[in-house]
Design an enzyme around this catalytic site. Structure first.
Site, PDB file in Angstrom:
ATOM      1  N   PRO A  92       0.829  -1.208   0.000  1.00 52.76           N
ATOM      2  CA  PRO A  92       0.000   0.000   0.000  1.00 52.76           C
ATOM      3  C   PRO A  92       0.866   1.261   0.000  1.00 52.76           C
ATOM      4  CG  PRO A  92       0.195  -0.864   2.222  1.00 52.76           C
ATOM      5  CD  PRO A  92       0.927  -1.827   1.329  1.00 52.76           C
ATOM      6  N   GLY A  93       0.248   2.371  -0.377  1.00 53.03           N
ATOM      7  CA  GLY A  93       0.928   3.652  -0.281  1.00 53.03           C
ATOM      8  C   GLY A  93       1.716   4.014  -1.524  1.00 53.03           C
ATOM      9  N   CYS A 134       3.595  -4.763  -8.693  1.00 53.85           N
ATOM     10  CA  CYS A 134       2.685  -3.705  -8.252  1.00 53.85           C
ATOM     11  C   CYS A 134       3.487  -2.523  -7.696  1.00 53.85           C
ATOM     12  CB  CYS A 134       1.680  -4.252  -7.257  1.00 53.85           C
ATOM     13  SG  CYS A 134       0.211  -3.209  -7.084  1.00 53.85           S
ATOM     14  N   HIS A 174      -0.901  -8.345 -10.583  1.00 57.81           N
ATOM     15  CA  HIS A 174      -0.424  -9.371  -9.649  1.00 57.81           C
ATOM     16  C   HIS A 174      -0.316 -10.726 -10.359  1.00 57.81           C
ATOM     17  CE1 HIS A 174      -0.831  -7.335  -5.589  1.00 57.81           C
ATOM     18  NE2 HIS A 174      -1.283  -6.426  -6.444  1.00 57.81           N
ATOM     19  N   GLU A 206       0.847 -13.354  -9.224  1.00 61.26           N
ATOM     20  CA  GLU A 206       0.629 -14.436  -8.256  1.00 61.26           C
ATOM     21  C   GLU A 206      -0.843 -14.680  -7.959  1.00 61.26           C
ATOM     22  OE1 GLU A 206       0.220 -10.829  -5.763  1.00 61.26           O
ATOM     23  OE2 GLU A 206       1.395 -11.408  -7.512  1.00 61.26           O
TER      24      GLU A 206
END
Length: 759
Positions: free
Chosen positions: A81-82, A108, A197, A199
């Site tokens: 995040p962020g 990401c 993503h 994964e």
């Protein structure tokens, strides 16, 4: 202390000295940006890589100096995040420290860290994406190697790299249907990342993508043995000028035809690499096994003629559309070879030029038997070493490298790689700057394309303008817009050594005649198939020195000694040696000098060798006998030629250190197979047996044999002239026809030879 976690061989690190000491092998290190998806990525890594430990560190619980002490094998930057500048911990510093040293993968936020570290800006993506599945396309390079197009991926992000700030050192690698960037790659370093993503359970080919990352062992593409092709920059440029919502349709409209072809070839190459048996590793294995056919020196072959004709097999082009879609590459290539082309250029690009690798393969096979065969050039948009390996395995002697499509570094790498496979490339230029690059490269063959590849406009003065820049030891070729003998003469007067002619030859109603016109050759200088001169004479079943002397003194050309155990004509070994000594110390009565004929077929060339031998030729005849026995007789008697009169395998021909005559029934499909027997011998078969039976072959049917051949079966002094008149053989072979009561009759031998030679 580090603690084990239940994901294969992964360990969660605490960066203590003890943790560092515990790692005996170089680890794959994951920097965790405080995201639960980190462990999904780790699970993929641990399932795919069993050889090395995987260590995971939170992005604020280890320093880059401590990380460096671990001597990591690879570095992975997790989702999180962020914003990367605020929340990425040591990621940006780690990228800077390890760039060019080890492979780096970003997922990401990991991609955003790469983007920002390399000089780009990360900002709002304009929408919040959480668990959305999108379709993407990609360039087929780097970690996307072998992965198909239009795959589904799962996205979780609200930030993205600001594409208008795309750093020059990065390339766009993947994008959504509406043009949103989903991946980027460093042009030099083995650093790549994706915004989605891989994964995620809903993402297709995620494991394959990560496996491609794990396959790398060094920090640059070059050190990994990967020449990264020049990317099509139209997409990058358009994305810099527009927002993330720019559509791929809008971008494609800005592409030139060269850029379109370039982009398509990237996709084609990626698709080829993922086919079973056609991976980069597979092709390298084939090369290591020496499966590729022999290569000739492209430069030296061009030097043999001036001007040298580079004749092209081309069905279509972007500028002219369809030219000759029904063209057969093998027939076209053979036609060119027979009129003296120095090079056969084969277009292998499938979409715009309607070519294929199969065209290259069959063109090479078709001319393989031609004496002094032309060199084979793979003409395509070469941007990847993979294409050069394909070319070599399919019989190419050279490949085209277009300066306009390649960076200096890539041009040098591809040039060196081609040379390492024994192929001197043809380096194509279109302006003075590109010519300077080609000369500095050390190219020995430089072609000037009179057609601008961006506009496809032709300016025939281009070659003339650049000719004076070329060193004396470099072959200069004019590559386009040549359609008449006047064009060839014009360029020759200006120092051009070779001309490439494509469309004009393909459209010609008689390509052979047009090629002769271009080269100013008379028809007498061209090979025209079967021999029409007086045939050579072979007397078989010879088993006395007196008979051998009679054959030679009468003008016979070949003496056959039979070594078949059950044959009544088998020669005694001591007599065979006496005959051999006599034959090899005696000149022939009739010697045909070799003719300077262009484009001779395999069989015509072999016939010329027979006809021009200074001494009579000694032929040993064998039938279904062991290979080692045949070899022993060759050595002991010093045979000039071996005649195989049974069911011996074709492969034996290449295991015998002598030219081979092989017997065939008239209806055999193998009669005209080149590169094995020097001439086929046509004999009558009775009950599966042939040779010395006194039975005639169908002379009329034999006249349709398309190559120089030996006629045997039922020939006598009385009928041999009629047989020659009807069947037109290159050699006549007699045994029972010159015998009386089972013994060779010297008068009949003389009569037979005289009957042939007086024709």
């Amino acid at each position: 202390m580090s603690e084990k976690v239940d994901v294969g061989e992964s360990v969660k690190g605490d960066a203590s000295e003890n943790a560092v000491k515990e790692v005996a092998e170089r680890p794959i290190v994951m920097i965790d940006n405080y995201d639960s998806f980190t462990w999904n990525v780790v699970q993929y890594l641990s399932n795919l890589e069993k050889r090395y430990p995987i260590m995971v560190f939170r992005n604020d619980e280890i320093t880059v100096d401590e990380l460096e002490k671990l001597n990591p094998l690879k570095l992975v930057l997790s989702p999180g995040p962020g914003h990367p500048a605020r929340d990425g911990g040591i990621c940006n510093e780690a990228i800077s420290r390890f760039a060019g040293k080890i492979p780096i993968l970003g997922v990401c936020m990991g991609l955003q860290c790469i983007f920002e570290t390399m000089g780009g800006k990360v900002d709002s993506a304009g929408e919040i994406i959480h668990g959305k599945v999108s379709k993407i396309n990609h360039d087929g390079l780097g970690f996307y190697q072998g992965i198909p197009q239009n795959i589904s991926v799962t996205r979780y992000h609200s930030l993205a790299g600001k594409i208008s700030s795309l750093p020059d050192c990065l390339d766009v690698t993947s994008w959504t249907e509406n043009g949103v960037i989903m991946g980027a790659r460093h042009k030099k370093y083995a650093i790549e990342g994706v915004q989605y993503h891989p994964e995620s359970i809903l993402s297709e080919y995620g494991k394959e993508y990560i496996q491609n990352f794990l396959n790398l062992t060094a920090g640059t593409w070059e050190e990994n043995g990967i020449v990264m092709p020049t990317k099509n920059n139209a997409f990058n440029a358009a994305m810099r000028e527009n927002s993330n919502s720019v559509s791929s349709t809008k971008i494609r409209k800005q592409e030139s035809i060269l850029e379109k072809i370039h982009a398509q070839r990237l996709i084609d190459i990626a698709e080829s690499k993922r086919k079973p048996g056609l991976s980069v590793g597979d092709l390298q294995t084939y090369l290591n096994l020496n499966i590729a056919p022999p290569c000739i020196n492209f430069y030296e072959r061009l030097k043999q003629s001036k001007p040298a004709l580079m004749a092209e097999v081309k069905r279509a082009s972007p500028s002219k559309g369809d030219i000759k879609l029904d063209a057969n590459a093998a027939i076209q290539a053979l036609t060119y070879a027979q009129v003296g082309a120095s090079v056969i250029s084969v277009l292998t690009e499938p979409k715009w030029f309607k070519g294929s690798l199969n065209d290259l393969f069959v063109a090479r096979k078709a001319v393989e038997h031609v004496a002094n065969r032309p060199a084979i050039l793979r003409k395509d948009f070469i941007i990847d070493p993979y294409q050069i390996m394909e070319a070599r395995l399919n019989g190419a002697d050279s490949v085209l490298l277009i300066v306009a499509m390649l960076s200096r570094e890539q041009l040098e790498s591809l040039y060196k790689f081609s040379k390492s496979l024994g192929m001197e490339p043809l380096v194509e230029v279109n302006c003075a700057e590109e010519m300077k690059t080609a000369i500095e490269l050390g190219a020995k063959v430089i072609g000037v394309n009179n057609r601008n590849l961006h506009s496809f406009e032709v300016d025939l003065s281009t070659t003339s303008k650049l000719a004076e820049m070329v060193p004396d030891d470099v072959i200069l070729a004019a590559l386009s817009g040549i359609s008449s003998p006047a064009d060839v003469a014009h360029y020759s007067s200006q120092g051009v050594s070779a001309v490439l002619v494509g469309e004009s030859l393909m459209r010609a109603s008689d390509p052979a005649a047009f090629a002769r016109e271009l080269l100013n050759l008379s028809s007498s200088e061209i090979s025209n198939g079967k021999k029409t001169s007086t045939p050579l004479v072979k007397v078989c079943g010879t088993r006395s020195l007196l008979a051998a002397k009679t054959i030679v003194e009468s003008g016979g050309d070949l003496i056959g000694l039979i070594f078949v155990e059950k044959s009544k004509r088998k020669v005694d070994l001591s007599v065979a040696k006496e005959i051999s000594h006599f034959v090899h110390t005696t000149n022939r009565k009739h010697i045909s000098p070799k003719k300077a004929v262009t484009g001779q077929s395999w069989f015509d060339h072999q016939y010329e060798n027979l006809a021009s031998s200074p001494h009579p030729l000694l032929v040993g005849v064998f039938q279904n006998q062991p290979l080692e026995y045949i070899r022993s007789i060759i050595a002991e008697v010093n045979l000039d030629i071996v005649q195989l009169h049974g069911q011996e395998p074709f492969e034996w021909i290449h295991m015998l250190d002598r030219p081979v005559i092989k017997v065939f029934p008239l209806n055999s499909s193998e009669i005209s197979r080149p590169n094995y027997h020097i001439v086929p011998l046509i004999d009558a078969y009775v009950g599966g047996e042939s040779g010395g039976l006194g039975k005639k072959v169908d002379w009329e049917a034999a006249s349709f044999i398309p190559v120089s051949y030996v006629l045997a079966g039922g020939l006598t002094p009385k009928n041999v002239q009629d047989a020659i008149s009807v069947s037109r053989p290159a050699v006549v072979d007699v045994s029972s026809g010159v015998e009386t009561d089972g013994k060779q009759d010297l008068e009949k031998i003389k009569a037979f030879i005289n009957a042939v030679k007086e024709l």
